[in-house]
Write a protein that holds these residues in place. Sequence first.
Motif, short mmCIF file in Angstrom:
data_model
loop_
_atom_site.label_atom_id
_atom_site.label_comp_id
_atom_site.label_asym_id
_atom_site.label_seq_id
_atom_site.Cartn_x
_atom_site.Cartn_y
_atom_site.Cartn_z
N MET A 1 42.13 40.09 38.00
CA MET A 1 41.82 38.81 38.62
C MET A 1 41.50 37.79 37.54
O MET A 1 40.83 38.11 36.54
N ASP A 2 41.99 36.56 37.70
CA ASP A 2 41.70 35.51 36.73
C ASP A 2 41.56 34.16 37.44
O ASP A 2 41.65 34.09 38.68
N ILE A 3 41.36 33.12 36.66
CA ILE A 3 41.12 31.79 37.23
C ILE A 3 42.32 31.30 38.04
O ILE A 3 42.15 30.72 39.13
N GLU A 4 43.53 31.51 37.53
CA GLU A 4 44.73 31.04 38.22
C GLU A 4 44.90 31.72 39.57
O GLU A 4 45.27 31.08 40.56
N LYS A 5 44.64 33.01 39.61
CA LYS A 5 44.75 33.73 40.88
C LYS A 5 43.71 33.22 41.87
O LYS A 5 44.00 33.04 43.06
N GLN A 6 42.50 32.98 41.38
CA GLN A 6 41.44 32.48 42.26
C GLN A 6 41.80 31.11 42.83
O GLN A 6 41.51 30.82 44.00
N LYS A 7 42.42 30.28 42.02
CA LYS A 7 42.85 28.96 42.49
C LYS A 7 43.84 29.09 43.65
O LYS A 7 43.77 28.35 44.64
N LYS A 8 44.77 30.04 43.53
CA LYS A 8 45.74 30.24 44.61
C LYS A 8 45.04 30.71 45.87
O LYS A 8 45.34 30.23 46.98
N LEU A 9 44.12 31.65 45.73
CA LEU A 9 43.38 32.14 46.90
C LEU A 9 42.60 31.01 47.56
O LEU A 9 42.58 30.90 48.80
N ASP A 10 41.97 30.16 46.74
CA ASP A 10 41.20 29.04 47.28
C ASP A 10 42.10 28.06 48.02
O ASP A 10 41.70 27.50 49.06
N THR A 11 43.30 27.86 47.51
CA THR A 11 44.27 26.97 48.18
C THR A 11 44.64 27.51 49.55
O THR A 11 44.71 26.75 50.53
N TYR A 12 44.90 28.82 49.62
CA TYR A 12 45.26 29.43 50.90
C TYR A 12 44.10 29.32 51.89
O TYR A 12 44.29 29.03 53.07
N LYS A 13 42.89 29.53 51.40
CA LYS A 13 41.70 29.48 52.26
C LYS A 13 41.46 28.06 52.76
O LYS A 13 41.04 27.85 53.91
#
Length: 267
Positions: free
Chosen positions: A177-189
Amino acid sequence: IPQSLSKVQDQQELTTFSLLRFIKALAERNKDKKIVNLNLFTLNADTITEDNFLNPNLSAMKGLAKVLPKDISWLKVGLLDLDKNEWIQGNLTVLENIKKLEATKLCIDYAVRNKILFQYRKIALQNIPITVDPSTKIAIEGNYVIVGGMGGLGSKYCEWLVSKSNVNLFILGSSEMDIEKQKKLDTYKAKGSTAKYIQVDITLEKECRLAIEKLNLQVINELVFSVIRLDDKPILEMEEVCFNTAFSPKVMGSWSMYFATENIDVK
């Protein structure tokens, strides 16, 4: 169908990896690069008519066979898929078609079923636009498991899903897990969906089982497998380690997910 991943590995040793080793050994003997005609026979690798048996482990071997003449100038390949029962019965039509098989640079793919010779070919469908069916249903709050969903087509598919409905996204990948992946998850949420990332070695059945068990899902509305790894070289220069880097996630990974979800209702 193999009952375990070890059985899958055994079958791949006898098919795809054996073919790779054979071609490399052949190249060692063929220093003068004389034209070689290689005819490859399979049993029930293709679904042609109403076949009730399909050997899933032969698809990878046939895929490799089709690449070979494009990569090796002196090699011609022919493919003929036979029906297991017809072969056991010693059907004379089958034997006659084997004699007719011609190896070519195009690697023409033939099959025999019920005494009929079939040829696989791609047909251009002109003037037929490729569109998304507007009636395609995305289950509201449905569970969507996307293997390899943080990059490439998998990522695009996740974006499309959350644009259509509020869904539960479970994305499996091999990297941390990294910052870029977290950004994508946050976008979906932010668009109303739930999203979770699970790190897993997709080639290990035990890890896949544990990952799926932790999700505690009774139903999976859709399971999408979009894993890809590249370690590209010409076939004759490719070590088995390189070959397996690309091969294993696709083949062993898909089997791992099959075993991990066999007790879950996958729509």
